[in-house]
Write a protein that holds these residues in place. Structure first.
Motif, PDB file in Angstrom:
ATOM      1  N   ASP A  44      15.183  -0.695  -8.003  1.00  0.00           N
ATOM      2  CA  ASP A  44      16.099  -0.053  -7.054  1.00  0.00           C
ATOM      3  C   ASP A  44      15.412   1.078  -6.284  1.00  0.00           C
ATOM      4  OD1 ASP A  44      15.955   1.325  -9.427  1.00  0.00           O
ATOM      5  OD2 ASP A  44      18.085   1.792  -9.566  1.00  0.00           O
ATOM      6  N   LEU A  45      14.509   1.804  -6.945  1.00  0.00           N
ATOM      7  CA  LEU A  45      13.772   2.855  -6.228  1.00  0.00           C
ATOM      8  C   LEU A  45      12.743   2.247  -5.291  1.00  0.00           C
ATOM      9  CD1 LEU A  45      13.125   5.701  -8.808  1.00  0.00           C
ATOM     10  CD2 LEU A  45      14.743   5.625  -6.914  1.00  0.00           C
ATOM     11  N   ARG A  46      12.116   1.188  -5.757  1.00  0.00           N
ATOM     12  CA  ARG A  46      11.127   0.530  -4.917  1.00  0.00           C
ATOM     13  C   ARG A  46      11.778   0.029  -3.626  1.00  0.00           C
ATOM     14  NH1 ARG A  46       7.146  -4.408  -6.814  1.00  0.00           N
ATOM     15  NH2 ARG A  46       5.449  -3.761  -5.471  1.00  0.00           N
ATOM     16  N   LEU A  47      13.008  -0.469  -3.761  1.00  0.00           N
ATOM     17  CA  LEU A  47      13.729  -0.913  -2.574  1.00  0.00           C
ATOM     18  C   LEU A  47      13.924   0.249  -1.605  1.00  0.00           C
ATOM     19  CD1 LEU A  47      15.390  -2.966  -0.943  1.00  0.00           C
ATOM     20  CD2 LEU A  47      17.369  -2.326  -2.324  1.00  0.00           C
ATOM     21  N   ALA A  88       0.824  -1.199   0.000  1.00  0.00           N
ATOM     22  CA  ALA A  88       0.000   0.000   0.000  1.00  0.00           C
ATOM     23  C   ALA A  88       0.861   1.252   0.000  1.00  0.00           C
ATOM     24  CB  ALA A  88      -0.919  -0.011   1.220  1.00  0.00           C
ATOM     25  N   ALA A  89       1.961   1.171   0.774  1.00  0.00           N
ATOM     26  CA  ALA A  89       2.831   2.333   0.854  1.00  0.00           C
ATOM     27  C   ALA A  89       3.436   2.641  -0.513  1.00  0.00           C
ATOM     28  CB  ALA A  89       3.936   2.086   1.876  1.00  0.00           C
ATOM     29  N   ALA A  90       3.862   1.581  -1.200  1.00  0.00           N
ATOM     30  CA  ALA A  90       4.465   1.798  -2.519  1.00  0.00           C
ATOM     31  C   ALA A  90       3.436   2.373  -3.481  1.00  0.00           C
ATOM     32  CB  ALA A  90       5.024   0.481  -3.062  1.00  0.00           C
ATOM     33  N   ASP A  91       2.215   1.868  -3.406  1.00  0.00           N
ATOM     34  CA  ASP A  91       1.160   2.387  -4.278  1.00  0.00           C
ATOM     35  C   ASP A  91       0.938   3.871  -4.006  1.00  0.00           C
ATOM     36  OD1 ASP A  91       0.895  -0.078  -5.282  1.00  0.00           O
ATOM     37  OD2 ASP A  91      -0.955  -0.592  -4.204  1.00  0.00           O
ATOM     38  N   GLU A  92       0.876   4.172  -2.721  1.00  0.00           N
ATOM     39  CA  GLU A  92       0.612   5.551  -2.333  1.00  0.00           C
ATOM     40  C   GLU A  92       1.711   6.482  -2.843  1.00  0.00           C
ATOM     41  OE1 GLU A  92       0.593   7.366   2.009  1.00  0.00           O
ATOM     42  OE2 GLU A  92      -0.862   5.724   1.732  1.00  0.00           O
ATOM     43  N   GLU A  93       2.969   5.997  -2.708  1.00  0.00           N
ATOM     44  CA  GLU A  93       4.091   6.843  -3.078  1.00  0.00           C
ATOM     45  C   GLU A  93       4.187   7.061  -4.589  1.00  0.00           C
ATOM     46  OE1 GLU A  93       6.713   4.528  -0.882  1.00  0.00           O
ATOM     47  OE2 GLU A  93       6.411   5.703   0.933  1.00  0.00           O
ATOM     48  N   THR A  94       3.672   6.101  -5.327  1.00  0.00           N
ATOM     49  CA  THR A  94       3.771   6.266  -6.778  1.00  0.00           C
ATOM     50  C   THR A  94       2.479   6.787  -7.376  1.00  0.00           C
ATOM     51  OG1 THR A  94       3.156   3.976  -7.038  1.00  0.00           O
ATOM     52  CG2 THR A  94       5.494   4.489  -7.133  1.00  0.00           C
ATOM     53  N   ALA A  95       1.482   7.002  -6.526  1.00  0.00           N
ATOM     54  CA  ALA A  95       0.187   7.439  -7.047  1.00  0.00           C
ATOM     55  C   ALA A  95       0.377   8.714  -7.859  1.00  0.00           C
ATOM     56  CB  ALA A  95      -0.787   7.691  -5.898  1.00  0.00           C
ATOM     57  N   GLY A  96      -0.199   8.715  -9.002  1.00  0.00           N
ATOM     58  CA  GLY A  96      -0.115   9.912  -9.824  1.00  0.00           C
ATOM     59  C   GLY A  96       1.107   9.937 -10.723  1.00  0.00           C
ATOM     60  N   ALA A  97       2.111   9.114 -10.416  1.00  0.00           N
ATOM     61  CA  ALA A  97       3.301   9.100 -11.278  1.00  0.00           C
ATOM     62  C   ALA A  97       2.982   8.353 -12.562  1.00  0.00           C
ATOM     63  CB  ALA A  97       4.457   8.426 -10.555  1.00  0.00           C
ATOM     64  N   PRO A  98       3.518   8.845 -13.666  1.00  0.00           N
ATOM     65  CA  PRO A  98       3.219   8.166 -14.931  1.00  0.00           C
ATOM     66  C   PRO A  98       3.727   6.727 -14.900  1.00  0.00           C
ATOM     67  CG  PRO A  98       4.866   9.927 -15.234  1.00  0.00           C
ATOM     68  CD  PRO A  98       4.415   9.972 -13.816  1.00  0.00           C
ATOM     69  N   GLY A  99       2.875   5.817 -15.334  1.00  0.00           N
ATOM     70  CA  GLY A  99       3.279   4.408 -15.319  1.00  0.00           C
ATOM     71  C   GLY A  99       3.119   3.792 -13.939  1.00  0.00           C
ATOM     72  N   SER A 100       3.340   4.594 -12.924  1.00  0.00           N
ATOM     73  CA  SER A 100       3.117   4.280 -11.517  1.00  0.00           C
ATOM     74  C   SER A 100       3.879   3.052 -11.013  1.00  0.00           C
ATOM     75  CB  SER A 100       1.629   4.146 -11.194  1.00  0.00           C
ATOM     76  OG  SER A 100       1.204   2.813 -11.341  1.00  0.00           O
ATOM     77  N   ARG A 101       4.674   2.425 -11.845  1.00  0.00           N
ATOM     78  CA  ARG A 101       5.419   1.275 -11.336  1.00  0.00           C
ATOM     79  C   ARG A 101       6.873   1.688 -11.135  1.00  0.00           C
ATOM     80  NH1 ARG A 101       4.984  -3.964 -10.340  1.00  0.00           N
ATOM     81  NH2 ARG A 101       6.847  -5.207 -10.713  1.00  0.00           N
ATOM     82  N   LEU A 102       7.358   1.536  -9.903  1.00  0.00           N
ATOM     83  CA  LEU A 102       8.714   1.971  -9.605  1.00  0.00           C
ATOM     84  C   LEU A 102       9.726   0.962 -10.122  1.00  0.00           C
ATOM     85  CD1 LEU A 102       8.332   3.055  -5.874  1.00  0.00           C
ATOM     86  CD2 LEU A 102       8.962   4.547  -7.761  1.00  0.00           C
ATOM     87  N   PRO A 103      10.872   1.426 -10.628  1.00  0.00           N
ATOM     88  CA  PRO A 103      11.950   0.486 -10.924  1.00  0.00           C
ATOM     89  C   PRO A 103      12.433  -0.172  -9.617  1.00  0.00           C
ATOM     90  CG  PRO A 103      12.596   2.755 -11.438  1.00  0.00           C
ATOM     91  CD  PRO A 103      11.204   2.812 -10.913  1.00  0.00           C
TER      92      PRO A 103
END
Lengths: 167, 826
Positions: free
Chosen positions: A97-100, A80-95
């Protein structure tokens, strides 16, 4: 029920939650080998803390042995935290290394939350002359602080490369 | 008196017994290839071994412009004329017909011969392109423990201040990272506290995971000579294998793999419980004893026995021997360093010495050993994940000081985080953020864990791979540019062994074809890149080895590894000299910490320390509060279970290691006929009980499989502990049908097909001794035994013909007064 029992309940939940989220992070970042292995080691600490809190809580009329039915609303999970942090970002899926980094940040905040509960417990136990609780908090809190230092160190070491890389 | 000894059959040669406290008698070992007689030797050229961390001093015999033999240097403090089997025979590899003689570049997928201008232009243009597009973080350097100091230092300057990258490490990460880290954790600074001469004075020698008989054979000769003399020392051995050390020990503890911290905590518990603590030493020189006492108070021998699977009575016996020792020498190597909780365990050995006050006196010392010959130089020069001169990357004063030495601004030197360790560099390459990797003098396609993964990383199209080596190694075959390097005997430089002894190694012969010294290659690159200091002058102002050495001296001045009292002239002709060597100690320094702890003060220490379980860095404030006066630090550690335990499908523990006849990935030792014949193929060791339970016998072809991969070898049945398998590394593929890796008719044969990608979180040293594995029969043996030596830890239980070298392995051993080599040396 007084403030001490409420805090024990919250901390029990917090340690259980951190133990689980460390394991989730270990699984999610299997290819980040240091994180994978150390996160599993550190989850054992939180698991043990939760058991010891449950045991100590029996003297306070609490039964904390069972895991909570659902994640606490106030404690968003890694996903949920990762979703929240990427919300609104284009593509919304973190690479990866950033997700880590984001996951480490989340673990860091959870451990920090627990350490503050331990701090409250230390103070409350002293005021209430609850020696057993004081001893519990004094023996567990240093390990919580070590969890915090670990996430902080990993973020410090990994961020320069992850934030600079072209994604 | 002279003798001729088959030094394959008898690797340690003849004995020269001596009593405690006496100097070690010399014995000069000489080996000349058959056609040559000592009278025919034209020149003897001074050097030291680059095949292990002893630094055995020797002279190379030259005739008609070729190496024809070697001879130990009698006057040298390290070996007093002795040489080990690798020293005696491996030089022959220099003359192999398959040496790289010209640069190669990849063209249409194939490596083709090229010339230096084209090859270097390709590297320089790729570097410049990457710097422009992605920055310095896209470029990494992975070097060796087998180059010379001058080469590491030059590489460090060009990588750290020229490129400005944080990604520079040595393969010393695989062998000595834990030694360095354990010394930093306990003493605030790297640098061996003791000296090999401590073997002369010790009454007790404890070897922790250190099969010194095979890894540092000349120092084992020294121990054997003590054992045969009067007042011989007692040995304590911690090793799961029946090593030659174990066979000579008063007590041999063979713990389960991955339980070293439990065992050491029990030893500490017993020493404390029996009141054998030197409280005066503790008060004067240490901090942290109370924490240790608290940590080990429940770590009884019975508790450890349950974890380690060794009898509690043996632990008590070992603790008794260590506890009553008057002069205790401990040595530590890969059984600790490449195992679970590596740094935590190595630090507990330091703790044993600190609580017993066994440091800084003759015979009372710790040798946190190195695996590779010039690993110490990699560490000193900062080519290993530290800053040069043991400077602390987290101390701004140290970085500013270094920037002054290099005449660059402090922010030109990356120091926002610790220098990247090798395993993380490979991860960055896997993820694509490192796009260029320059590998010098090492062979990760065989030496790193989980080889299938490493090969896939190195083979990526997007990774520009430069490999600089002597041969077309498994790694070089995956490269985009291959650079032919000169080696030992073909170039000049210095190298420093595990006990801080600096030796000069002189050029004896010309390298083959267009091969160049590693130093010249790095200098060419620096010129091509046109690195400048802040005044616009060339960043690297030297042009040869001696110039690089003089530059390094300026960098080392005032630091623990101070070389300012040394020069090529001083080192030439004389014996090796131990750093620090400066105006205050012009003859060098035999032991550190004779007057208390010298480099642990918060302002001078190399590191502020780390958490021994998590690896989390401490900050300066933590350090100041723990250790305001710069004393030795006693750091306890809790035992954690290993990360990979045996299971139903993988019921064995698997450990790996080397034998006396091979070194690194066998690029040299497999090309020396005597060494190759002694251990020609990979094998698999299991105990008699386990072999019987599986219906397996000596010589059967078996497969060892883990989660990562598998290898095949013939079974050797030994007295190894039950439940444990051993496979020697580093058997690779260069001499098979599929020279870059397994495939086709070639099954896995490198031990690292199977090892786990996991490392000690403190030292970042990979764990090569902790895998869980399955063992299965592939084919019944047709009679011959496994191709494993009988002279070493792989000694068979049943009858197997003894390993012999025959006439070409005979070595002259002389106890006559040695000739002065000074006049003869060029």
């Amino acid at each position: 029920m007084n403030g001490i029992t409420l805090t024990l309940r919250a901390l029990h939940l917090g340690e259980q939650h951190l133990a689980r989220e460390l394991l989730t992070a270990a699984e999610r970042h299997r290819a980040e080998h240091e994180v994978h292995h150390v996160a599993i080691d550190l989850s054992r600490w939180s698991h043990e803390h939760a058991s010891r809190i449950a045991e100590a809580s029996r003297d306070h009329g609490l039964n904390l042995a069972d895991p909570p039915q659902a994640p606490h609303r106030a404690l968003p999970s890694l996903a949920a935290a990762a979703d929240e942090e990427t919300a609104g970002a284009p593509g919304s899926r973190l690479p990866p290394d950033l997700r880590l980094l984001y996951d480490l940040r989340h673990l860091h905040l959870m451990a920090t939350g627990n350490s503050l509960y331990w701090e409250m417990l230390v103070q409350g136990a002293q005021a209430a002359h609850e020696d057993a609780l004081l001893q519990l908090a004094s023996s567990c809190r240093p390990r919580t602080l070590r969890q915090i230092r670990w996430t902080n160190t990993m973020i410090k070491n990994l961020a320069p490369q992850a934030l600079q890389a072209l994604h | 008196m002279d003798a001729s000894v088959d030094r394959i059959a008898n690797p340690w040669g003849g004995r020269t017994p001596y009593p405690r406290g006496a100097p070690w008698p010399y014995r000069v070992d000489t080996y000349l290839s058959e056609q040559n007689d000592p009278a025919d030797v034209e020149r003897w050229v001074q050097t030291a071994s680059i095949l292990h961390s002893d630094g055995d001093a020797m002279d190379v015999a030259v005739r008609d412009g070729r190496m024809v033999g070697v001879r130990g240097r009698a006057q040298d403090r390290v070996n007093r004329g002795r040489l080990g089997p690798k020293d005696l025979f491996a030089w022959q590899a220099n003359g192999s017909g398959d040496r790289l003689a010209r640069p190669m570049i990849r063209h249409d997928g194939q490596l083709v011969e090229s010339d230096w201008t084209t090859a270097m232009e390709r590297i320089v243009s790729r570097t410049k392109g990457l710097l422009e597009q992605q920055g310095a973080g896209s470029i990494g350097f992975y070097t060796s423990g087998q180059l010379f100091l001058e080469e590491y230092y030059t590489l460090t300057v060009l990588a750290r201040a020229g490129i400005g990258t944080n990604h520079l490490d040595g393969n010393t990460r695989l062998c000595t990272a834990t030694a360095a880290e354990a010394l930093k954790e306990s003493f605030g600074c790297d640098g061996q506290p003791g000296s090999y001469d401590d073997i002369d004075h010790a009454d007790t020698i404890a070897l922790f995971g250190h099969n010194i008989a095979e890894t540092q054979p000349v120092q084992w000769m020294r121990i054997l000579d003590r054992l045969e003399g009067h007042t011989s020392p007692r040995l304590v051995c911690v090793d799961p294998r029946p090593t030659p050390v174990a066979r000579h020990s008063t007590v041999h503890l063979a713990p389960r793999i991955g339980t070293n911290v439990a065992l050491l905590n029990a030893l500490l518990h017993e020493v404390i419980r029996t009141g054998r603590v030197d409280h005066d030493y503790l008060a004067a020189h240490t901090v942290g004893f109370e924490g240790l006492q608290e940590r080990v108070k429940d770590c009884t021998p019975a508790w450890a026995a349950g974890i380690c699977d060794v009898p509690a009575a043996r632990i008590i016996e070992a603790a008794e021997i260590i506890g009553v020792a008057d002069r205790l020498l401990s040595t530590v190597l890969q059984g600790i360093y490449q195992s679970h909780q590596a740094t935590a365990a190595a630090v507990q050995v330091n703790n044993l010495h600190l609580i017993r006050g066994m440091i800084g006196r003759p015979g009372a010392g710790v040798l946190q050993m190195n695996g590779q010959p010039s690993a110490q130089n990699t560490r000193e020069c900062g080519a290993n994940g530290d800053l040069p001169g043991f400077r602390n990357w987290a101390n701004d004063q140290h970085v500013t000081d270094l920037a002054g030495v290099w005449n660059v601004s402090a922010d030109a030197i990356p120091h926002y985080a610790p220098p990247t360790h090798a395993m993380q560099m490979f991860r960055y390459a896997e993820q694509g953020s490192i796009r260029m990797l320059w590998i010098s003098g090492t062979n990760p396609a065989v030496s790193l864990p989980e080889l299938a993964r490493i090969r896939s990383i190195l083979a990526q199209d997007r990774l520009f791979l430069v490999v600089q080596d002597l041969f077309l190694t498994e790694t070089a075959q995956l490269a985009d540019v291959v650079l032919p390097a000169a080696t030992w005997g073909e170039k000049t430089g210095t190298l420093t062994n595990a006990d801080r002894t600096v030796h000069l190694s002189e050029k004896a012969v010309e390298p083959p074809g267009e091969a160049k010294p590693d130093l010249d290659i790095f200098l060419d690159y620096a010129r091509g890149m046109d690195f400048r200091d802040k005044d616009g002058e060339p960043l690297i102002g030297w042009h040869d080895a001696e110039g690089a050495f003089e530059a390094w001296k300026r960098c080392s001045a005032g630091r623990p590894c101070d070389y300012t009292g040394l020069s090529y002239d001083i080192l030439r002709g004389e014996s090796g000299i131990q750093w620090p060597c400066n105006a205050q100690a012009p003859n060098g320094t035999e032991r550190l910490y004779t007057q208390g702890i010298s480099w642990a003060h918060p302002d001078t220490c190399e590191s502020y320390g780390k958490d021994l379980v998590t690896g989390a860095s401490d900050g300066v404030v933590d350090y100041q509060s723990l250790n305001p006066d710069g004393k030795a630090m006693i750091k306890p550690a809790e035992y954690l279970p290993p990360h990979e335990e045996p299971s139903e499908n993988y019921p064995f523990q698997l450990t790996t290691g080397r034998t006396i006849y091979h070194f690194h990935t066998r690029t040299k030792t497999a090309r020396a006929p005597q060494l190759n014949a002694a251990a020609p193929e990979v094998w698999v060791e299991a105990s008699a009980t386990d072999a019987a339970a599986l219906g397996l016998g000596e010589g059967d072809l078996v497969e060892v499989r883990t989660h990562r991969g598998s290898l095949r070898g013939h079974l050797r049945v030994t007295d190894i502990r039950q439940g444990l398998l051993f496979v020697p590394f580093h058997y690779g593929y260069w001499d098979t049908d599929t020279p870059a890796g397994p495939g086709g008719q070639t099954p896995g044969r490198a031990a690292n097909e199977t090892t786990v990608t996991d490392w000690d979180p403190v030292s970042k040293q990979p764990l090569f001794k902790t895998a869980a594995a399955a063992l299965t029969l592939v084919q019944r043996g047709a009679g011959p035994p496994a191709p494993a030596p009988t002279t070493t830890a792989s000694a068979p239980l049943g009858h197997v013909g003894a390993t012999e070298g025959g006439p070409t392995a005979r070595v002259r051993q002389s106890s006559n007064p040695p000739n002065s080599t000074r006049g003869e040396t060029t």
